[in-house]
Scaffold this active site. Structure first.
Site, PDB file in Angstrom:
ATOM      1  CE  LYS A  43       9.930  17.629  14.733  1.00 11.54           C
ATOM      2  NZ  LYS A  43      10.246  18.278  15.905  1.00 11.54           N
ATOM      3  CB  CYS A 130      17.315  16.869  18.457  1.00  9.66           C
ATOM      4  SG  CYS A 130      16.015  16.392  19.283  1.00  9.66           S
TER       5      CYS A 130
HETATM    6  C1  DHB Z   1      13.245  17.946  18.712  1.00  9.99           C
HETATM    7  C2  DHB Z   1      13.436  19.070  19.521  1.00  9.99           C
HETATM    8  C3  DHB Z   1      14.715  19.965  19.072  1.00  9.99           C
HETATM    9  O1  DHB Z   1      14.976  20.887  19.833  1.00  9.99           O
HETATM   10  C4  DHB Z   1      15.169  19.627  17.882  1.00  9.99           C
HETATM   11  O2  DHB Z   1      16.291  20.438  17.587  1.00  9.99           O
HETATM   12  C5  DHB Z   1      14.830  18.584  17.326  1.00  9.99           C
HETATM   13  C6  DHB Z   1      13.832  17.864  17.560  1.00  9.99           C
HETATM   14  C7  DHB Z   1      12.053  17.233  19.135  1.00  9.99           C
HETATM   15  O3  DHB Z   1      12.071  17.025  20.227  1.00  9.99           O
HETATM   16  O4  DHB Z   1      11.196  16.678  18.301  1.00  9.99           O
END
Ligand code: DHB
Length: 311
Positions: A43, A130
């Protein structure tokens, strides 16, 4: 064989999770490592642990998904600690560590500095895309800031890394991002992150389906495959040959995976479909992709990778 070579290592198959799906905790990460996936990614980490946006913040819909998670994660130290231990215990099974930023430019630099100073020597995916932090733009839509950021990181960072990109929709933008990225010794680019800030409406309630940002969120799944394929293809055509491509977006079947490989992807990430189907998706996808290779008489991915036909 479905063997996939990527940055000097040969994986049993090209499939990985897409960051954000099934990769928050050590338990989830170990389960991915023990699944039929060829590799996995953690993550996206921020400097400090985060709760993320209010729920509901991820919803599956018929043709895909919408999310505005807001970077919930256990913090860079947690993933770095996991990565260092995993690298020591399983040196023959490389994986990727995803790193993002909540605050913006300076936090990206600080996070990369911490990894540089750590014992982790494996691949990092620097997430420049993100779409879900209220008030913060997607870094890779600002070509000058992306250039400045990579310049600052490459001034001290000596380990292998690549970048996760948002989708682009204009030929000029493909040209511009490629010109920026080609200045640097990046090992890969990952195309694409979700299509940012879509809106899904529930037909019974006439309301949005996620709470953050008034319902706006990143779109994944079937909706995004043509955009993903175009980005993989366009970047493959423009980037230095030493920069490999990870293809992400709309991989639901072996055929979808095959099309990403035709466009030039070396590895393949599965987000929405992994969320919908669970870890069993990797066994299904490997079977379906292998059946396509056999039907077409290919013995390996190398025989057709990047060889998309044109008219
Ligand atoms: C999140 C969403 C994304 O597309 C990403 O690349 C990183 C984080 C998120 O909302 O946590």
């Amino acid at each position: 064989t479905l063997q996939a070579t990527f940055y000097g290592h040969t994986y049993d198959n090209p499939f990985m999770n897409a960051s954000g799906v099934h990769c928050m905790t050590m338990t989830e990460l170990d389960a991915l490592a023990d699944s039929a996936a060829g590799s996995f990614v953690t993550k996206s980490a921020t400097a400090e642990a985060r709760e993320g946006n209010p729920e509901p913040r991820y919803v599956n819909v018929d043709l895909g998904s919408i999310n505005s998670m807001g970077l919930p994660n256990l913090g860079l130290d947690y993933y770095l600690d996991y990565a260092i231990k995993r690298q020591a215990s399983h040196p023959d099974q490389p994986f990727v560590m995803s790193v993002a930023s909540y605050q913006g430019f300076d936090e990206y630099v600080a996070n990369m500095r911490k990894i540089q100073e750590s014992d982790y020597t494996g691949l990092v995916e620097l997430n420049l895309s993100c779409p879900n932090v209220p008030g913060k733009p997607q870094m890779a839509y600002d070509f000058e800031d992306t250039d400045r950021l990579l310049t600052e990181i490459f001034a001290f960072y000596t380990k292998p890394f690549g970048v996760k990109l948002p989708p682009y929709f204009d030929i000029m933008h493909f040209d511009k991002i490629a010109a920026v990225l080609n200045q640097f010794d990046l090992k890969f680019v990952n195309c694409i992150n979700s299509i940012g800030n879509g809106l899904y409406i529930d037909e019974v309630t006439d309301t949005v389906v996620i709470k953050p940002k008034g319902g706006f969120g990143g779109i994944g799944g079937e909706y995004v495959k043509p955009t993903a394929l175009a980005n993989v293809r366009a970047l493959k055509q423009r980037l230095n040959p030493s920069i490999e491509i990870i293809g992400t977006g709309g991989i639901l079947t072996g055929r979808d995976a095959y099309e990403h490989l035709l466009c030039g992807a070396s590895m393949l990430q599965v987000g929405t479909q992994l969320e919908k189907e669970g870890l069993g998706v990797f066994e299904r996808l490997t079977k379906e992709l292998l059946a396509i290779l056999e039907a077409k008489g290919y013995a390996s991915i190398a025989e057709f990778k990047g060889m998309l036909g044109t008219l």
